[in-house]
Design a protein around this motif. Structure first.
Motif, mmCIF file in Angstrom:
data_model
loop_
_atom_site.group_PDB
_atom_site.id
_atom_site.type_symbol
_atom_site.label_atom_id
_atom_site.label_comp_id
_atom_site.label_asym_id
_atom_site.label_seq_id
_atom_site.Cartn_x
_atom_site.Cartn_y
_atom_site.Cartn_z
ATOM 1 N N GLU A 108 69.006 33.335 151.428
ATOM 2 C CA GLU A 108 69.111 32.630 150.153
ATOM 3 C C GLU A 108 70.427 32.980 149.444
ATOM 4 O O GLU A 108 71.123 32.095 148.918
ATOM 5 C CB GLU A 108 67.924 32.977 149.253
ATOM 6 C CG GLU A 108 66.589 32.408 149.703
ATOM 7 C CD GLU A 108 66.494 30.916 149.431
ATOM 8 O OE1 GLU A 108 67.177 30.135 150.125
ATOM 9 O OE2 GLU A 108 65.745 30.538 148.522
ATOM 10 N N PHE A 109 70.764 34.252 149.432
ATOM 11 C CA PHE A 109 72.021 34.656 148.814
ATOM 12 C C PHE A 109 73.211 34.072 149.581
ATOM 13 O O PHE A 109 74.214 33.686 148.984
ATOM 14 C CB PHE A 109 72.118 36.183 148.765
ATOM 15 C CG PHE A 109 71.437 36.795 147.563
ATOM 16 C CD1 PHE A 109 72.180 37.394 146.562
ATOM 17 C CD2 PHE A 109 70.061 36.769 147.427
ATOM 18 C CE1 PHE A 109 71.569 37.949 145.451
ATOM 19 C CE2 PHE A 109 69.430 37.320 146.325
ATOM 20 C CZ PHE A 109 70.183 37.908 145.323
ATOM 21 N N GLN A 110 73.087 34.034 150.907
ATOM 22 C CA GLN A 110 74.159 33.469 151.715
ATOM 23 C C GLN A 110 74.355 31.988 151.407
ATOM 24 O O GLN A 110 75.478 31.482 151.426
ATOM 25 C CB GLN A 110 73.849 33.663 153.199
ATOM 26 C CG GLN A 110 74.982 33.267 154.132
ATOM 27 C CD GLN A 110 76.229 34.103 153.915
ATOM 28 O OE1 GLN A 110 76.163 35.325 153.835
ATOM 29 N NE2 GLN A 110 77.381 33.444 153.805
ATOM 30 N N TYR A 111 73.267 31.300 151.125
ATOM 31 C CA TYR A 111 73.359 29.875 150.767
ATOM 32 C C TYR A 111 74.254 29.695 149.548
ATOM 33 O O TYR A 111 75.109 28.790 149.514
ATOM 34 C CB TYR A 111 71.959 29.312 150.491
ATOM 35 C CG TYR A 111 71.979 27.950 149.842
ATOM 36 C CD1 TYR A 111 72.158 26.798 150.600
ATOM 37 C CD2 TYR A 111 71.850 27.808 148.457
ATOM 38 C CE1 TYR A 111 72.199 25.543 150.001
ATOM 39 C CE2 TYR A 111 71.887 26.561 147.850
ATOM 40 C CZ TYR A 111 72.060 25.427 148.628
ATOM 41 O OH TYR A 111 72.114 24.197 148.039
ATOM 42 N N PHE A 112 74.065 30.525 148.532
ATOM 43 C CA PHE A 112 74.864 30.385 147.314
ATOM 44 C C PHE A 112 76.318 30.809 147.545
ATOM 45 O O PHE A 112 77.212 30.347 146.850
ATOM 46 C CB PHE A 112 74.240 31.185 146.174
ATOM 47 C CG PHE A 112 73.001 30.542 145.620
ATOM 48 C CD1 PHE A 112 73.096 29.526 144.694
ATOM 49 C CD2 PHE A 112 71.740 30.938 146.041
ATOM 50 C CE1 PHE A 112 71.959 28.905 144.190
ATOM 51 C CE2 PHE A 112 70.592 30.335 145.542
ATOM 52 C CZ PHE A 112 70.700 29.306 144.619
ATOM 53 N N GLU A 113 76.547 31.698 148.504
ATOM 54 C CA GLU A 113 77.926 32.025 148.848
ATOM 55 C C GLU A 113 78.601 30.855 149.552
ATOM 56 O O GLU A 113 79.788 30.582 149.347
ATOM 57 C CB GLU A 113 77.975 33.270 149.735
ATOM 58 C CG GLU A 113 77.643 34.555 149.001
ATOM 59 C CD GLU A 113 78.052 35.781 149.782
ATOM 60 O OE1 GLU A 113 78.621 35.622 150.884
ATOM 61 O OE2 GLU A 113 77.805 36.901 149.298
ATOM 62 N N ASP A 114 77.862 30.159 150.410
ATOM 63 C CA ASP A 114 78.439 29.039 151.162
ATOM 64 C C ASP A 114 78.608 27.793 150.303
ATOM 65 O O ASP A 114 79.632 27.097 150.387
ATOM 66 C CB ASP A 114 77.555 28.706 152.370
ATOM 67 C CG ASP A 114 77.496 29.844 153.373
ATOM 68 O OD1 ASP A 114 78.413 30.684 153.368
ATOM 69 O OD2 ASP A 114 76.515 29.902 154.146
ATOM 70 N N ALA A 115 77.607 27.487 149.472
ATOM 71 C CA ALA A 115 77.627 26.239 148.713
ATOM 72 C C ALA A 115 78.289 26.378 147.348
ATOM 73 O O ALA A 115 78.853 25.410 146.832
ATOM 74 C CB ALA A 115 76.201 25.716 148.530
ATOM 75 N N PHE A 116 78.232 27.589 146.775
ATOM 76 C CA PHE A 116 78.764 27.779 145.433
ATOM 77 C C PHE A 116 79.700 28.992 145.420
ATOM 78 O O PHE A 116 80.315 29.300 146.424
ATOM 79 C CB PHE A 116 77.614 27.945 144.434
ATOM 80 C CG PHE A 116 76.721 26.732 144.364
ATOM 81 C CD1 PHE A 116 77.098 25.627 143.622
ATOM 82 C CD2 PHE A 116 75.520 26.693 145.064
ATOM 83 C CE1 PHE A 116 76.289 24.493 143.566
ATOM 84 C CE2 PHE A 116 74.706 25.570 145.021
ATOM 85 C CZ PHE A 116 75.090 24.466 144.276
ATOM 86 N N ALA A 117 79.806 29.658 144.303
ATOM 87 C CA ALA A 117 80.763 30.756 144.161
ATOM 88 C C ALA A 117 80.205 32.102 144.596
ATOM 89 O O ALA A 117 80.908 33.108 144.546
ATOM 90 C CB ALA A 117 81.228 30.844 142.703
ATOM 91 N N GLY A 118 78.950 32.131 145.022
ATOM 92 C CA GLY A 118 78.340 33.403 145.375
ATOM 93 C C GLY A 118 77.387 33.880 144.302
ATOM 94 O O GLY A 118 77.177 33.217 143.279
ATOM 95 N N VAL A 119 76.830 35.062 144.531
ATOM 96 C CA VAL A 119 75.847 35.618 143.598
ATOM 97 C C VAL A 119 76.313 36.954 143.028
ATOM 98 O O VAL A 119 75.841 37.401 141.994
ATOM 99 C CB VAL A 119 74.479 35.787 144.303
ATOM 100 C CG1 VAL A 119 73.438 36.364 143.362
ATOM 101 C CG2 VAL A 119 74.001 34.453 144.845
ATOM 102 N N ARG A 120 77.262 37.598 143.686
ATOM 103 C CA ARG A 120 77.733 38.912 143.231
ATOM 104 C C ARG A 120 78.458 38.773 141.889
ATOM 105 O O ARG A 120 79.479 38.085 141.792
ATOM 106 C CB ARG A 120 78.673 39.514 144.268
ATOM 107 C CG ARG A 120 79.276 40.858 143.862
ATOM 108 C CD ARG A 120 80.378 41.245 144.835
ATOM 109 N NE ARG A 120 81.090 42.418 144.360
ATOM 110 C CZ ARG A 120 80.905 43.659 144.808
ATOM 111 N NH1 ARG A 120 80.038 43.864 145.770
ATOM 112 N NH2 ARG A 120 81.587 44.674 144.329
ATOM 113 N N PRO A 121 77.955 39.414 140.820
ATOM 114 C CA PRO A 121 78.613 39.290 139.513
ATOM 115 C C PRO A 121 79.906 40.099 139.458
ATOM 116 O O PRO A 121 79.999 41.190 140.026
ATOM 117 C CB PRO A 121 77.569 39.837 138.538
ATOM 118 C CG PRO A 121 76.743 40.784 139.356
ATOM 119 C CD PRO A 121 76.729 40.231 140.749
#
Length: 790
Positions: free
Chosen positions: A459-472
């Motif tokens: 799930e976290f990888q999805y947001f890295e691939d599709a958006f800016a990532g999850v790491r603040p």
């Protein structure tokens, strides 16, 4: 009345019987007391909870942590959010899909604990009409008017800040950002995660009935904590179950009687139960570190039991009655067992030198568990043995009666005959390990504990691939409190340039900061003309800042491009904030990019100001976790030095010989050297989970060395020649060393089934270290103890 004695002055058989009967009665009372304590421990252990507090891993008593807490008080936390990704195979600019998203946004806003839902469908742009001078709110996306989709999508892709944060670059994904009540408890995170998931599940079903194909993803602190805790609960049961199966199998192979299985198992189970109860009583919950504690207590406690029982059986084979055999076994093995428990506990207690709270707690509670296991080995074990029938009868040749004697004798002779080859290969392996360990990197990832196929990691990888990532990522701008430096010439423009550098150097996305807000506001307030996306100077800057400052108390329910200036600038505290998200690149890569970014930023500041009006400093939760790397190596070395010093002191007192001190350290340093070399060769990073392996392995591996040396000293004190004492020691302790090492390796190997990579590496590396240790103890240590030729 004097006791009857034999003609040699030794106590008679009647005296032994009377003493044995007295001790049997005492043993009965001991068992009653232990039974009561067991019931109490069982009750308390059932109350033990699970927790995963991400912030507990912050380095304590460090200025960076203190500043982050001040920064958080001035603004808010940087990780109290949930990202919801919605992927539509026909693209996001689809009428029915956007109508469904709007309904979802409204439903999510009703979940208890959710304080706001930021949806691109609700964002408005405060645009000033240049002719009339009036400001009106224009929707970013007119989701209810399909005829405007083409124009709106073109404008969104041309406007900076929305692609990568609210929309994916391919136009198939849309993201909602849910902010939650800051610093929720575990129960609060459980509730909000469950509430969000329930809404998403119902919405997905509704979409399916309407023929809308959609793929839903979500990630954030609440869901991460729920996932970690659920995995920990599952794995504690797994490790305890597997540990019991392995212990039963190993005990059967070692003793081949029900007696040799049930009695040690009872001691170990109660040791684990007592440790868990002690945790609950002192307010400690099971976390990502202590999840391995029951397994460690099982395998470490078994070492004491095996050594004692092995010695007891040897004395029975030698012809002693049960009570004298038990008393002699505890007298001869007791001191060594106490010393090994002490060194094991000290090995764990050296973790108290760590700057990371969960590591210190892991060391303290594991050390407590080791002492609990030792206490039961010297109370419960003898009590049960005293009230049980002796499992063996004497034999004429006790040494040969053991099936281990002949193989160990053969092995001892083989070691002596091949001593030059053994020492050569040991030296060669040491040199190779030293060369390989130089390749070890100190690094960590936020989700390093999760395997590649873990659902949360995906799930976290999805947001890295599709958006800016999850790491603040948080950047603090520090300036004198009460001084509004943003109104001073070139300051805001410089911050805007720094924000652009941050995007370029760190690959940051979803960036929001004073420069970005001011530039976009200036464009919107000047007819939304792209040429006006800049930072003005002079009176225009003052006018813009006054308009932005009015948004500090903006109560509009619709998020806008300029709302919330006070969330990014706090003049009273002397702080401003730039927030972004990045991919989870690892601490080493982030540190290198940060260094380049800071160097360029500081050069820019120096070129524009004689006296810099502000400074910049990375902060935030992810930054603090990365800072732990700065202390890992020093904490590990300090812990090992303390452990080495304690072992040297114990051996020095035992033998009163510097040579024996050095001899005792060699077989325990070599396994650590070998495992460090393996880590370097296998590209295993030094991180929070792997940094504790060395002190754990040393504290456990030194047990066998101390048992070997204690037996050797005992035989020397009986007047036996050094070479013969060495052979007798090798044969008598060899079985216990091999059996305990197999149990220890097997127990730790079960941790390799963990979903957490940190736990997997603890299992793998400690098992390998203990395997190296038994090889060194049986192949190298005897050669170091060989008497010198005259």
């Amino acid at each position: 009345m004097t006791p009857q004695t034999t003609h040699h002055g030794a106590p008679s058989e009647r005296d032994h019987s009377a003493a044995a009967e007295r001790w049997r009665r005492r043993a009965g009372w001991v068992l009653i007391v232990i039974g009561g304590l067991t019931a109490l421990a069982g009750w308390r252990a059932t109350e033990l909870g699970f927790n995963y507090d991400f912030e507990s891993f912050f380095p304590e008593d460090q200025p960076e942590t203190a500043f982050y807490l001040q920064f958080r008080d001035a603004f808010t936390t940087d990780n109290d959010f949930i990202l919801v990704g919605l992927e539509h195979e026909d693209g996001v600019f689809d009428g029915p899909f956007l109508q469904a998203v709007q309904a979802l946004s409204q439903s999510l806003d009703t979940v208890p604990g959710v304080t706001d839902v930021v949806s691109p469908l609700d964002i408005t742009l405060p645009v000033r009409d240049p002719a009339l001078g009036m400001v009106f709110q224009r929707p970013l996306l007119r989701w209810d008017d399909p005829e405007k989709f083409a124009a709106d999508s073109t404008a969104i892709w041309q406007r900076q800040g929305f692609v990568g944060s609210a929309f994916s670059a391919d136009g198939r994904c849309l993201a909602l950002t849910l902010t939650q009540t800051p610093m929720l408890s575990k129960q609060g995170c459980d509730d909000i995660a469950a509430g969000v998931d329930a809404v998403l599940a119902a919405w997905t079903m509704q979409c399916a009935t309407e023929g809308i194909t959609v793929e839903v993803h979500r990630a954030g602190r609440a869901h991460a904590q729920v996932h970690y805790v659920s995995v920990m609960e599952r794995e504690v049961a797994l490790f305890v179950g597997l540990g019991l199966v392995l212990l039963i199998a190993f005990l059967y192979l070692a003793f081949r009687t029900w007696w040799g299985i049930v009695i040690p198992l009872a001691v170990i189970l109660l040791s684990g139960l007592g440790t868990l109860a002690f945790m609950e009583v002192t307010g400690k919950e099971i976390d990502i570190m202590t999840i391995v504690l029951p397994t460690i207590i099982f395998v470490v406690g078994m070492s004491d039991v095996v050594h004692i029982i092995t010695r007891y059986l040897d004395e029975l084979r030698a012809g002693l009655p049960p009570f004298p055999a038990l008393r002699k076994a505890f007298r001869e093995v007791g001191v060594a067992t106490f010393l090994t428990s002490l060194t094991t506990a000290i090995g764990f207690l050296t973790l108290l030198s760590s700057s990371i709270g969960p590591i210190r707690e892991f060391g303290a509670y594991t050390a407590a568990g080791v002492f609990i296991a030792f206490g039961l080995a010297f109370t419960l074990l003898p009590s049960v043995l005293l009230r049980s029938k002796a499992p063996l009868k004497s034999t004429d040749d006790p040494e040969q009666a053991s099936p281990w004697s002949r193989p160990l004798n053969v092995l001892f002779i083989a070691v002596l005959r091949r001593r030059k080859a053994i020492l050569f290969f040991t030296l060669l392996a040491s040199v190779a390990s030293i060369a390989a360990l130089t390749r070890i990197d100190v690094n960590n990832y936020l989700l390093e504990d999760l395997r590649e196929d873990d659902p949360l990691r995906q799930e976290f990888q999805y947001f890295e691939d599709a958006f800016a990532g999850v790491r603040p990522y948080e950047l603090a701008i520090r300036f004198p409190a009460g001084r509004n430096i943003l109104a001073e010439p070139q300051v805001l423009a410089t911050l805007d340039s720094i924000e652009h550098m941050l995007e370029a150097e760190l690959g940051a996305g979803a960036l929001i900061g004073p420069g970005r807000i001011a530039r976009q506001a200036h464009r919107l307030l000047n007819g939304d003309r792209p040429t006006q996306a800049r930072i003005p100077q002079g009176p225009s800057l003052e006018k813009l800042l006054k308009q932005l400052e009015r948004t500090v108390n903006d109560n509009s329910e619709q998020p806008s491009a300029t709302a919330g200036w006070g969330d990014w600038v706090n003049v009273d505290a002397g702080l401003a904030r730039v927030a972004a998200r990045t991919a989870d690149l690892g601490a080493t890569e982030i540190a290198e990019r940060n260094a380049r970014f800071l160097a360029k930023s500081q050069a820019l500041i120096a070129s524009r100001f004689e006296v810099p009006p502000f400074t910049i400093e990375p902060t935030g939760t992810a930054n603090l976790i990365d800072l732990n790397n700065r202390f890992l190596a020093s904490d590990m070395v300090l812990g090992l030095l303390i452990a080495f010093g304690v072992v040297a002191l114990i051996v020095g007192i035992l033998f009163r010989s510097i040579r024996m001190v050095l001899v005792s350290l060699v077989p325990n340093v070599l396994p650590l050297l070998f495992i460090a070399g393996y880590m370097g060769a296998a590209d295993i990073d030094l991180k929070v989970s792997t940094s504790i392996i060395f002190t754990i392995a040393f504290g456990i591996a030194v047990d066998d060395t101390l048992h070997f040396l204690a037996k050797y000293k005992l035989l020397l004190s009986q007047g036996i020649s050094p070479l013969w004492a060495l052979r007798r020691t090798f044969v008598s302790t060899g079985k216990a060393i091999i059996v305990t090492s197999i149990i220890l390796c097997g127990g730790f190997a079960t941790l390799m089934l963990s979903s957490f990579e940190g736990t997997f590496h603890i299992g793998l590396l400690v098992s390998l270290t203990l395997a190296f240790a038994v090889l060194v103890d049986l192949a190298v240590l005897p050669l170091l103890l060989l008497p010198r030729r005259p």
